[in-house]
Design an enzyme around this catalytic site. Sequence first.
Site, mmCIF file in Angstrom:
data_model
loop_
_atom_site.group_PDB
_atom_site.id
_atom_site.type_symbol
_atom_site.label_atom_id
_atom_site.label_comp_id
_atom_site.label_asym_id
_atom_site.label_seq_id
_atom_site.Cartn_x
_atom_site.Cartn_y
_atom_site.Cartn_z
ATOM 1 N N GLU A 1 9.009 7.589 5.810
ATOM 2 C CA GLU A 1 8.811 6.450 4.901
ATOM 3 C C GLU A 1 9.419 6.717 3.518
ATOM 4 O O GLU A 1 8.849 6.382 2.481
ATOM 5 C CB GLU A 1 7.327 6.101 4.797
ATOM 6 C CG GLU A 1 6.723 5.685 6.137
ATOM 7 C CD GLU A 1 5.302 5.162 6.035
ATOM 8 O OE1 GLU A 1 4.698 5.270 4.948
ATOM 9 O OE2 GLU A 1 4.797 4.617 7.047
ATOM 10 N N GLU B 1 4.705 4.919 14.678
ATOM 11 C CA GLU B 1 3.258 4.975 14.471
ATOM 12 C C GLU B 1 2.656 3.596 14.654
ATOM 13 O O GLU B 1 3.225 2.601 14.204
ATOM 14 C CB GLU B 1 2.897 5.419 13.038
ATOM 15 C CG GLU B 1 3.105 6.852 12.687
ATOM 16 C CD GLU B 1 2.671 7.129 11.250
ATOM 17 O OE1 GLU B 1 1.835 6.355 10.708
ATOM 18 O OE2 GLU B 1 3.165 8.102 10.666
#
Length: 525
Positions: free
Chosen positions: A214, A359
């Site tokens: 991220e 995820e």
Amino acid sequence: MEMISKYGTDRENHTSFDGAAWCVASGGVTKGREYGTPRMPKSIVSTSSSSHSYSVESSYPSSSYRALQKEIKDKEEEIKKKDDFILEMKRQMDSMKEYLVNNLGYHGGTSNIDQDSQSFIGINYGQLEDNLPPPPSTAKLLQSTSIQKVRLYGSDPAIIKALANTGIGIVIGTANGDIPGLASDPNFAKTWINTNVLPFYPASNIILITVGNEVMTSNDQNLMNKLLPAMQNVQNALNDASLGGKIKVTTVHSMGVLKQSEPPSSGSFDPSYGDLMKGLLEFNSATGSPFAINPYPYFAYRSDTRPETLAFCLFQPNAGRMDGNTKIKYMNMFDAQVDAVYSALNSMGFKNVEIVVAETGWPFKRDDNDVGPSIENAKAYNGNLIAHLRSMVGTPLMPGKSVDTFLFALYDGDSKPGPGSERSFGLFKTDLTMVYDAGLSTSSQTRSLAAASQPLIAAATNTSNNNSSMSMSTSTCNCTCNCTSIISISSGSNKVYLIRIFNLDLLYGFVGLSLICLFFYDLQT
């Protein structure tokens, strides 16, 4: 006039009547193409296949022409009724298919995919939990499930070695802090590969390296600028080790990289990332590596806590949400989020880049002010997601395949900062028992397959209900799996009970065969 005298006024119904000769004999003029049909031999007929409309020019006497027009009109009405019936049948079947996928529960909704080859089901193996079991014990636990891929946030050699010769695909990652060094020094990248890959591969099935996590939404401009060079140096190091075509390189993004995600067809990347995102996508496309994303319907629910939103996020019965652009009705948030990413890739010209869900999950424990976390909700989300993936239905924009999906997470993260819910995503406890049964263990699958092997028990009984619409109701079996096992489908004057519904692929095949039969019946009539 010989033709007229020969066939008389009933000429158009005579089996040997030649319409073209009649037109010539009677002075008629033909235009356009000539078509021969049993009722309109070599008359002038123009057709429109989309609307089943016909127009006829002929020199028949007016009474016969009017009769012919009436017959055509009757046929058109008959065809329209059949078309409407087939469309309604398709709509009902699509509705039934979506219902079965989303509402049979994760034990009744299996397909005939080999339960030992569900390569699209993975899990995140974090190490922020206290008292984690030894890696060999975790490896044995994973082998007792249908999990076929494991994502590590680092490259712990003990875990990588413990997974050797298990066949489980392994995703390893570099830390965000390694990115500047990887970007600026190709030798650092080579050392990283020599240390974390070469000693274990191929016995340990390393399939992907994620450079950072991220990064694009970290607001760290330095890391963002160095991300692509770091990925390129890692790729070059793999190429030098002759592993470039065997192990892929990518990075993982949050849903925050999207500027717009609703409706899904309007998905687009935040333009502020500009050339940085384009460069990453060009790398993915050139190397065949996936675009990895972290979609969490849980966080979508936290921003909209209406009951209908919860049902939409948990794959439970709901009214659905219509995409006004495509007229596609989405029945769950997961599909909507993944398709928004697909649309964003497509808008940048990279629709062929594979999407991987790095995820996704749902917490089972909450702080006092949290909304949504519970055992029931976590079990529903993960269990129904697994069933959705096993069904191979795909998403509306990517049908017929399941996106590789890594559940979050194998264990809890007791050492993770933040609210209690952030530390409560684990599917297993550190004593290797389940927090709840999401249908991943082989014992759960055995119950599923045993149920799936039962024949379809259907009983039709007459009822006084003459309503032609279809309705469904469910009940729950008495077994410990608490799965949806009986579906009652009412249509017209019949009620059919489908008990412990079987194999979805079998149902889909039956539906498809039925529609094919209807199609050929329509052609014949």
